[in-house]
Design a protein around this motif. Structure first.
Motif, PDB file in Angstrom:
ATOM      1  N   THR A   1      58.545  67.436  31.002  1.00 57.71           N
ATOM      2  CA  THR A   1      57.845  68.648  30.577  1.00 57.71           C
ATOM      3  C   THR A   1      56.338  68.402  30.582  1.00 57.71           C
ATOM      4  O   THR A   1      55.883  67.249  30.605  1.00 57.71           O
ATOM      5  CB  THR A   1      58.268  69.046  29.166  1.00 57.71           C
ATOM      6  OG1 THR A   1      57.793  68.035  28.245  1.00 57.71           O
ATOM      7  CG2 THR A   1      59.779  69.171  29.037  1.00 57.71           C
ATOM      8  N   PRO A   2      55.539  69.477  30.518  1.00 60.66           N
ATOM      9  CA  PRO A   2      54.091  69.266  30.424  1.00 60.66           C
ATOM     10  C   PRO A   2      53.693  68.418  29.216  1.00 60.66           C
ATOM     11  O   PRO A   2      52.800  67.562  29.333  1.00 60.66           O
ATOM     12  CB  PRO A   2      53.547  70.694  30.325  1.00 60.66           C
ATOM     13  CG  PRO A   2      54.543  71.516  31.080  1.00 60.66           C
ATOM     14  CD  PRO A   2      55.872  70.903  30.753  1.00 60.66           C
ATOM     15  N   ASP A   3      54.346  68.611  28.072  1.00 67.62           N
ATOM     16  CA  ASP A   3      54.003  67.798  26.899  1.00 67.62           C
ATOM     17  C   ASP A   3      54.346  66.334  27.118  1.00 67.62           C
ATOM     18  O   ASP A   3      53.591  65.437  26.701  1.00 67.62           O
ATOM     19  CB  ASP A   3      54.716  68.330  25.653  1.00 67.62           C
ATOM     20  CG  ASP A   3      53.988  69.501  25.018  1.00 67.62           C
ATOM     21  OD1 ASP A   3      52.788  69.696  25.308  1.00 67.62           O
ATOM     22  OD2 ASP A   3      54.620  70.229  24.223  1.00 67.62           O
ATOM     23  N   GLU A   4      55.493  66.073  27.767  1.00 67.81           N
ATOM     24  CA  GLU A   4      55.841  64.687  28.079  1.00 67.81           C
ATOM     25  C   GLU A   4      54.838  64.085  29.051  1.00 67.81           C
ATOM     26  O   GLU A   4      54.452  62.911  28.920  1.00 67.81           O
ATOM     27  CB  GLU A   4      57.256  64.632  28.652  1.00 67.81           C
ATOM     28  CG  GLU A   4      58.336  64.919  27.622  1.00 67.81           C
ATOM     29  CD  GLU A   4      59.712  65.159  28.223  1.00 67.81           C
ATOM     30  OE1 GLU A   4      60.700  65.016  27.480  1.00 67.81           O
ATOM     31  OE2 GLU A   4      59.795  65.498  29.433  1.00 67.81           O
ATOM     32  N   ALA A   5      54.398  64.885  30.029  1.00 68.12           N
ATOM     33  CA  ALA A   5      53.382  64.403  30.966  1.00 68.12           C
ATOM     34  C   ALA A   5      52.084  64.080  30.235  1.00 68.12           C
ATOM     35  O   ALA A   5      51.460  63.035  30.504  1.00 68.12           O
ATOM     36  CB  ALA A   5      53.143  65.446  32.055  1.00 68.12           C
TER      37      ALA A   5
ATOM     38  N   GLN B   1      51.639  63.124  27.191  1.00 67.49           N
ATOM     39  CA  GLN B   1      51.793  61.903  26.410  1.00 67.49           C
ATOM     40  C   GLN B   1      51.720  60.668  27.304  1.00 67.49           C
ATOM     41  O   GLN B   1      51.012  59.709  26.999  1.00 67.49           O
ATOM     42  CB  GLN B   1      53.121  61.930  25.654  1.00 67.49           C
ATOM     43  CG  GLN B   1      53.333  60.729  24.739  1.00 67.49           C
ATOM     44  CD  GLN B   1      54.590  60.861  23.911  1.00 67.49           C
ATOM     45  OE1 GLN B   1      55.427  61.733  24.136  1.00 67.49           O
ATOM     46  NE2 GLN B   1      54.746  59.997  22.938  1.00 67.49           N
ATOM     47  N   ARG B   2      52.420  60.699  28.427  1.00 67.76           N
ATOM     48  CA  ARG B   2      52.462  59.533  29.294  1.00 67.76           C
ATOM     49  C   ARG B   2      51.155  59.291  30.033  1.00 67.76           C
ATOM     50  O   ARG B   2      50.786  58.155  30.325  1.00 67.76           O
ATOM     51  CB  ARG B   2      53.620  59.668  30.286  1.00 67.76           C
ATOM     52  CG  ARG B   2      54.958  59.394  29.614  1.00 67.76           C
ATOM     53  CD  ARG B   2      56.132  59.809  30.421  1.00 67.76           C
ATOM     54  NE  ARG B   2      56.080  59.311  31.793  1.00 67.76           N
ATOM     55  CZ  ARG B   2      56.832  59.792  32.772  1.00 67.76           C
ATOM     56  NH1 ARG B   2      57.687  60.768  32.521  1.00 67.76           N
ATOM     57  NH2 ARG B   2      56.746  59.279  33.984  1.00 67.76           N
ATOM     58  N   LEU B   3      50.434  60.370  30.358  1.00 69.49           N
ATOM     59  CA  LEU B   3      49.174  60.254  31.102  1.00 69.49           C
ATOM     60  C   LEU B   3      47.967  60.075  30.187  1.00 69.49           C
ATOM     61  O   LEU B   3      46.840  59.990  30.661  1.00 69.49           O
ATOM     62  CB  LEU B   3      48.975  61.466  32.005  1.00 69.49           C
ATOM     63  CG  LEU B   3      50.090  61.723  33.034  1.00 69.49           C
ATOM     64  CD1 LEU B   3      49.790  62.999  33.831  1.00 69.49           C
ATOM     65  CD2 LEU B   3      50.274  60.540  33.964  1.00 69.49           C
ATOM     66  N   GLY B   4      48.216  60.029  28.891  1.00 71.69           N
ATOM     67  CA  GLY B   4      47.119  59.814  27.947  1.00 71.69           C
ATOM     68  C   GLY B   4      46.192  60.990  27.804  1.00 71.69           C
ATOM     69  O   GLY B   4      44.979  60.824  27.595  1.00 71.69           O
ATOM     70  N   LEU B   5      46.736  62.207  27.897  1.00 69.46           N
ATOM     71  CA  LEU B   5      45.944  63.434  27.818  1.00 69.46           C
ATOM     72  C   LEU B   5      45.963  63.990  26.401  1.00 69.46           C
ATOM     73  O   LEU B   5      46.851  63.678  25.604  1.00 69.46           O
ATOM     74  CB  LEU B   5      46.479  64.481  28.795  1.00 69.46           C
ATOM     75  CG  LEU B   5      46.642  64.017  30.248  1.00 69.46           C
ATOM     76  CD1 LEU B   5      47.266  65.133  31.085  1.00 69.46           C
ATOM     77  CD2 LEU B   5      45.296  63.598  30.829  1.00 69.46           C
ATOM     78  N   LYS B   6      44.987  64.839  26.116  1.00 75.33           N
ATOM     79  CA  LYS B   6      44.957  65.515  24.822  1.00 75.33           C
ATOM     80  C   LYS B   6      46.122  66.498  24.749  1.00 75.33           C
ATOM     81  O   LYS B   6      46.533  67.071  25.759  1.00 75.33           O
ATOM     82  CB  LYS B   6      43.634  66.278  24.664  1.00 75.33           C
ATOM     83  CG  LYS B   6      42.414  65.357  24.640  1.00 75.33           C
ATOM     84  CD  LYS B   6      41.137  66.160  24.734  1.00 75.33           C
ATOM     85  CE  LYS B   6      39.934  65.230  24.881  1.00 75.33           C
ATOM     86  NZ  LYS B   6      38.698  65.969  25.226  1.00 75.33           N
ATOM     87  N   PRO B   7      46.651  66.756  23.537  1.00 77.65           N
ATOM     88  CA  PRO B   7      47.692  67.771  23.387  1.00 77.65           C
ATOM     89  C   PRO B   7      47.181  69.127  23.851  1.00 77.65           C
ATOM     90  O   PRO B   7      45.975  69.390  23.894  1.00 77.65           O
ATOM     91  CB  PRO B   7      47.999  67.772  21.885  1.00 77.65           C
ATOM     92  CG  PRO B   7      47.508  66.454  21.388  1.00 77.65           C
ATOM     93  CD  PRO B   7      46.345  66.094  22.265  1.00 77.65           C
ATOM     94  N   ARG B   8      48.115  70.005  24.198  1.00 83.22           N
ATOM     95  CA  ARG B   8      47.750  71.349  24.650  1.00 83.22           C
ATOM     96  C   ARG B   8      46.919  72.046  23.584  1.00 83.22           C
ATOM     97  O   ARG B   8      47.271  72.044  22.402  1.00 83.22           O
ATOM     98  CB  ARG B   8      49.007  72.157  24.952  1.00 83.22           C
ATOM     99  CG  ARG B   8      48.699  73.508  25.597  1.00 83.22           C
ATOM    100  CD  ARG B   8      49.959  74.320  25.772  1.00 83.22           C
ATOM    101  NE  ARG B   8      49.665  75.549  26.497  1.00 83.22           N
ATOM    102  CZ  ARG B   8      50.491  76.594  26.548  1.00 83.22           C
ATOM    103  NH1 ARG B   8      51.650  76.549  25.922  1.00 83.22           N
ATOM    104  NH2 ARG B   8      50.174  77.655  27.232  1.00 83.22           N
ATOM    105  N   ALA B   9      45.808  72.637  24.013  1.00 82.20           N
ATOM    106  CA  ALA B   9      44.917  73.341  23.059  1.00 82.20           C
ATOM    107  C   ALA B   9      45.609  74.599  22.534  1.00 82.20           C
ATOM    108  O   ALA B   9      46.351  75.273  23.246  1.00 82.20           O
ATOM    109  CB  ALA B   9      43.624  73.722  23.761  1.00 82.20           C
TER     110      ALA B   9
END
Length: 297
Positions: A283-287, A289-297
């Motif tokens: 899912t986008p949220d899993e992506a 987390q794994r890619l080290g991105l900020k949570p969805r605004a």
């Protein structure tokens, strides 16, 4: 490396290639590109990789206003998808083979920083960093990305807090990306896109892909893609080696022989391959987390 059992799908929506006249499904205007992004996300893509084009001619463009319109249109729909903007435009050099100091039409060559104004304005989740120069196809076309340009660009992307996706077209480029990491110009987790089969970079050969995977720094997140009819076999190839995948009209126009695809259909086909291999679609949220991105605004 074990097979990847949770696969991030990136959909590369339109690219910069001369494909507009070859398929009616290649999106051109910001509205079409945004609509295609939403379609791809609905089909299972966690990430959309975005180029823009001149809305009148379909030619590749790097106007920040076009990027802004695409991103705003996607966000207005409420679609949950990770935004990945190309920052590779501005590296094209076409030389006169008889007089190499003269550049020819098709040249669009600017500094590393001048490739980033849309990234500075929009602060996407991810932007690309093309990690070296390349003889790009036939003739006298070069893609230019020097070590000085890359150090300058990587430092600015790092300052902006955007995650660079390191576009690797050959083994020496991967070597240099690891040098950027050693110099502190990249943050972990590093994110790599192994780009196979682009003349004249790394060939779409499983042995070459395995060698490049073996070169990756510890903890790296990676995906790979190949062009044309090798696109779907490469989905399987990447998963089996532990990676994520990229599909989309930037790299391939066909669903099968003679059948032109949409971005959504290519994502759907990738989902089928992933599930047939017994893996799951991230899912986008899993992506994030794994890619080290900020949570969805």
């Amino acid at each position: 490396m074990p097979m990847n059992d949770s696969v991030i799908i990136t959909c590369a929506l339109t690219g910069a290639g001369d494909t507009v006249g070859r398929s009616p499904h290649v999106p051109v205007t910001p509205e079409q590109i945004a609509r295609s992004a939403v379609e791809a996300a609905g089909a299972g893509a966690a990430v959309v990789h975005i180029h823009v084009r001149d809305p009148e001619t379909g030619a590749p463009a790097r106007d920040p206003r076009l990027y802004r319109e695409v991103v705003e249109r996607v966000k207005e729909t409420g679609t949950d998808v990770v935004i990945n903007l190309t920052a590779g435009m501005g590296g094209d050099l076409v030389i006169d083979p008889e007089n190499p100091l003269t550049h020819l039409p098709g040249t669009d060559l600017v500094s590393g920083l001048d490739r980033l104004p849309h990234v500075e304005e929009l602060l996407p989740d991810i932007c690309t960093l093309d990690c070296g120069s390349l003889n790009f196809g036939e003739g006298s076309n070069l893609y230019v990305s020097t070590p000085d340009m890359l150090r300058t660009g990587a430092k600015r992307i790092q300052e902006l807090g955007v995650r660079p996706e390191l576009e690797i077209f050959d083994t020496g480029q991967l070597w240099f990306a690891k040098q950027l990491l050693a110099e502190g110009l990249l943050d972990n987790p590093t994110v790599f896109q192994l780009c196979m089969g682009i003349p004249w970079g790394a060939p779409a050969d499983p042995g070459v892909l395995q060698a490049m995977v073996n070169m990756l720094p510890e903890g790296a997140q990676w995906a790979s893609f190949a062009l044309g009819r090798t696109q779907m076999p490469w989905v399987a190839q990447s998963i089996l080696l532990g990676g994520n995948v990229r599909v989309g009209l930037e790299d391939n126009l066909y669903l099968s022989r003679g059948v032109k695809a949409t971005n959504g259909q290519l994502v759907e086909r990738a989902v089928q391959v992933i599930e047939l291999l017994g893996a799951n679609v991230a899912t986008p949220d899993e992506a994030r987390q794994r890619l080290g991105l900020k949570p969805r605004a």
